[in-house]
Design a protein around this motif. Structure first.
Motif, PDB file in Angstrom:
ATOM      1  N   GLU A   1       0.878  -1.317  -0.002  1.00  0.00           N
ATOM      2  CA  GLU A   1      -0.118  -0.056   0.000  1.00  0.00           C
ATOM      3  C   GLU A   1       0.960   1.148  -0.058  1.00  0.00           C
ATOM      4  N   TRP A   2       0.613   2.226  -0.681  1.00  0.00           N
ATOM      5  CA  TRP A   2       1.335   3.294  -0.719  1.00  0.00           C
ATOM      6  C   TRP A   2       0.329   4.690  -0.520  1.00  0.00           C
ATOM      7  N   ARG A   3       1.202   5.809  -0.208  1.00  0.00           N
ATOM      8  CA  ARG A   3       0.482   7.067  -0.192  1.00  0.00           C
ATOM      9  C   ARG A   3       1.564   8.118  -0.552  1.00  0.00           C
ATOM     10  N   TYR A   4       1.325   9.033  -1.702  1.00  0.00           N
ATOM     11  CA  TYR A   4       2.206   9.906  -2.208  1.00  0.00           C
ATOM     12  C   TYR A   4       1.454  11.111  -2.393  1.00  0.00           C
ATOM     13  N   ASP A   5       2.068  12.248  -1.794  1.00  0.00           N
ATOM     14  CA  ASP A   5       1.498  13.513  -2.400  1.00  0.00           C
ATOM     15  C   ASP A   5       2.037  13.972  -3.725  1.00  0.00           C
ATOM     16  N   ARG A   6       3.106  13.538  -4.294  1.00  0.00           N
ATOM     17  CA  ARG A   6       3.357  13.704  -5.587  1.00  0.00           C
ATOM     18  C   ARG A   6       3.996  12.510  -6.129  1.00  0.00           C
ATOM     19  N   PRO A   7       4.250  12.413  -7.701  1.00  0.00           N
ATOM     20  CA  PRO A   7       4.718  11.166  -8.101  1.00  0.00           C
ATOM     21  C   PRO A   7       6.063  10.711  -7.712  1.00  0.00           C
ATOM     22  N   TYR A   8       6.061   9.345  -7.391  1.00  0.00           N
ATOM     23  CA  TYR A   8       7.276   8.985  -7.032  1.00  0.00           C
ATOM     24  C   TYR A   8       7.428   7.636  -7.914  1.00  0.00           C
ATOM     25  N   ARG A   9       8.848   7.515  -8.506  1.00  0.00           N
ATOM     26  CA  ARG A   9       9.517   6.606  -9.236  1.00  0.00           C
ATOM     27  C   ARG A   9       9.994   5.648  -8.474  1.00  0.00           C
ATOM     28  N   GLN A  10       9.322   4.013  -8.381  1.00  0.00           N
ATOM     29  CA  GLN A  10       9.718   3.090  -7.570  1.00  0.00           C
ATOM     30  C   GLN A  10      10.682   2.167  -8.563  1.00  0.00           C
ATOM     31  N   LEU A  11      11.719   2.110  -7.958  1.00  0.00           N
ATOM     32  CA  LEU A  11      12.724   1.026  -8.777  1.00  0.00           C
ATOM     33  C   LEU A  11      12.414  -0.294  -8.189  1.00  0.00           C
ATOM     34  N   VAL A  12      12.191  -1.337  -9.161  1.00  0.00           N
ATOM     35  CA  VAL A  12      11.717  -2.700  -8.800  1.00  0.00           C
ATOM     36  C   VAL A  12      12.950  -3.594  -9.424  1.00  0.00           C
ATOM     37  N   VAL A  13      13.780  -4.328  -8.670  1.00  0.00           N
ATOM     38  CA  VAL A  13      14.810  -5.253  -9.300  1.00  0.00           C
ATOM     39  C   VAL A  13      13.946  -6.753  -9.313  1.00  0.00           C
ATOM     40  N   PRO A  14      14.085  -7.306 -10.251  1.00  0.00           N
ATOM     41  CA  PRO A  14      13.407  -8.650 -10.337  1.00  0.00           C
ATOM     42  C   PRO A  14      14.290  -9.612  -9.704  1.00  0.00           C
ATOM     43  N   TYR A  15      13.178 -10.799  -9.380  1.00  0.00           N
ATOM     44  CA  TYR A  15      13.681 -11.958  -9.124  1.00  0.00           C
ATOM     45  C   TYR A  15      12.971 -13.235 -10.033  1.00  0.00           C
ATOM     46  N   PRO A  16      13.452 -14.333 -10.388  1.00  0.00           N
ATOM     47  CA  PRO A  16      12.795 -15.236 -11.212  1.00  0.00           C
ATOM     48  C   PRO A  16      11.565 -15.737 -10.799  1.00  0.00           C
ATOM     49  N   ASN A  17      10.609 -14.629 -10.347  1.00  0.00           N
ATOM     50  CA  ASN A  17       9.198 -15.397 -10.024  1.00  0.00           C
ATOM     51  C   ASN A  17       8.138 -14.777 -11.036  1.00  0.00           C
ATOM     52  N   VAL A  18       7.247 -15.611 -11.294  1.00  0.00           N
ATOM     53  CA  VAL A  18       5.959 -15.105 -11.856  1.00  0.00           C
ATOM     54  C   VAL A  18       4.983 -14.599 -10.984  1.00  0.00           C
ATOM     55  N   HIS A  19       4.405 -13.668 -11.269  1.00  0.00           N
ATOM     56  CA  HIS A  19       3.433 -12.843 -10.198  1.00  0.00           C
ATOM     57  C   HIS A  19       1.912 -12.656 -10.684  1.00  0.00           C
ATOM     58  N   LEU A  20       0.966 -13.182  -9.840  1.00  0.00           N
ATOM     59  CA  LEU A  20      -0.352 -12.652 -10.227  1.00  0.00           C
ATOM     60  C   LEU A  20      -0.633 -11.548  -9.157  1.00  0.00           C
ATOM     61  N   SER A  21      -1.168 -10.387  -9.732  1.00  0.00           N
ATOM     62  CA  SER A  21      -1.506  -9.238  -9.070  1.00  0.00           C
ATOM     63  C   SER A  21      -2.804  -8.784  -9.134  1.00  0.00           C
ATOM     64  N   PHE A  22      -3.466  -8.216  -8.308  1.00  0.00           N
ATOM     65  CA  PHE A  22      -4.539  -7.349  -8.246  1.00  0.00           C
ATOM     66  C   PHE A  22      -4.372  -5.977  -7.739  1.00  0.00           C
ATOM     67  N   LEU A  23      -4.597  -5.082  -8.559  1.00  0.00           N
ATOM     68  CA  LEU A  23      -4.361  -3.739  -8.434  1.00  0.00           C
ATOM     69  C   LEU A  23      -5.512  -2.757  -8.329  1.00  0.00           C
ATOM     70  N   ASP A  24      -5.896  -2.369  -7.153  1.00  0.00           N
ATOM     71  CA  ASP A  24      -7.142  -1.661  -6.965  1.00  0.00           C
ATOM     72  C   ASP A  24      -8.479  -2.302  -7.681  1.00  0.00           C
ATOM     73  N   ASP A  25      -8.900  -1.466  -8.609  1.00  0.00           N
ATOM     74  CA  ASP A  25     -10.148  -1.987  -9.485  1.00  0.00           C
ATOM     75  C   ASP A  25      -9.723  -2.448 -10.953  1.00  0.00           C
ATOM     76  N   ARG A  26      -8.486  -2.339 -11.412  1.00  0.00           N
ATOM     77  CA  ARG A  26      -8.148  -3.008 -12.492  1.00  0.00           C
ATOM     78  C   ARG A  26      -8.176  -4.534 -12.643  1.00  0.00           C
ATOM     79  N   ALA A  27      -8.329  -4.877 -13.599  1.00  0.00           N
ATOM     80  CA  ALA A  27      -8.415  -6.322 -13.909  1.00  0.00           C
ATOM     81  C   ALA A  27      -7.085  -7.164 -13.583  1.00  0.00           C
ATOM     82  N   ALA A  28      -7.352  -8.367 -12.891  1.00  0.00           N
ATOM     83  CA  ALA A  28      -5.974  -9.013 -12.678  1.00  0.00           C
ATOM     84  C   ALA A  28      -5.008  -9.372 -13.672  1.00  0.00           C
TER      85      ALA A  28
END
Length: 253
Positions: A36-63
């Motif tokens: 969960e996050w809360r930012y008052d101005r845009p933030y650019r998050q660096l994501v460094v991968p691992y060899p995992n496949v992910h299933l994600s559910f983001l807010d009201d978007r389709a999984a």
């Protein structure tokens, strides 16, 4: 380059949770996670991968199902948001997908193309019910791929693909095909990722790092090759990335 001060103060803006799977799903699911996050101005998050496949559910978007990323990516976070995710064990997603995992590397696909009966705003119990209904028959090749990845993770001396192949009784080419089919990235990539994880663990521990000696310990022929691989994976040089970790107080060293 000026560093965004929020990179070091991210716990003020983000909350992370992790949950273990039930025993009957522990062979395919590595963990459930919530951010969960809360930012008052845009933030650019660096994501460094691992060899995992992910299933994600983001807010009201389709999984979505996210294949392994072959390099670092950036996610733009703004306002408030929440994502619930399932991280599958490396090597475990091929039976769900029904085709080579490499086919979704660096890609995201609608989760409905893989899973039936997905909830919109799930909790762990609901997702586990879905996974059980969609659980495929055990695949010995998938289990073998997962075991090889575990060997890489648990043996810091494993720095070369030919040595790994010999250890598991395979040729290099056979191992490459196994990983393309079941992991999504090659064995060299996986070896590099988990050895570089040891670098960030040393950064977190604090203290002076002898970069040349560390590169040699990780199996690199020289320091420039190590810096190149680290930068490609993490998006920053090792010394720049080390700035993300607060210095250890002298009395704590």
């Amino acid at each position: 380059m000026t560093r965004d001060e929020r990179e070091l103060a991210w716990p003020r803006h983000q909350r992370h949770e992790f949950h273990r799977p039930s025993p009957d799903l522990a062979g395919v699911v590595a963990r459930y996670w919530v951010v969960e996050w809360r930012y008052d101005r845009p933030y650019r998050q660096l994501v460094v991968p691992y060899p995992n496949v992910h299933l994600s559910f983001l807010d009201d978007r389709a999984a979505e199902v996210h294949g392994v990323s072959s390099g670092h990516v950036f996610k733009d976070l703004d306002g408030t948001g929440r994502v619930f995710g399932v991280a599958f064990h490396p090597g475990a997603f091929r039976p769900f997908l029904g085709r080579p995992v490499q086919s979704i590397t660096d890609r995201s696909i609608p989760a409905t193309t893989v899973f039936d009966g997905l909830p919109t705003h799930p909790d762990v119990q609901e997702v586990e019910d879905v996974l059980r209904r969609n659980l495929p028959e055990p695949d010995p090749r998938a289990r073998h791929a997962a075991d090889v990845v575990d060997l890489i993770v648990n043996d810091p001396r494993m720095t070369r693909v030919d040595v790994l192949a010999d250890k598991v009784g395979s040729s290099v080419r056979q191992l490459q095909r196994l990983f393309a089919e079941h992991v999504g990235v090659g064995p060299k990539w996986v070896i590099r990722r988990y050895r570089l994880r040891e670098v960030t663990e040393r950064m977190e521990a604090g203290g002076r790092i002898d970069w040349a000696a560390l590169a040699a310990d990780l199996g690199y022929a020289d320091q420039p090759h190590f810096v190149r691989d680290f930068t490609a994976m993490f998006g920053e040089t090792p010394t720049r990335y080390a700035e993300r970790y607060p210095p250890v107080p002298p009395d704590a060293a």
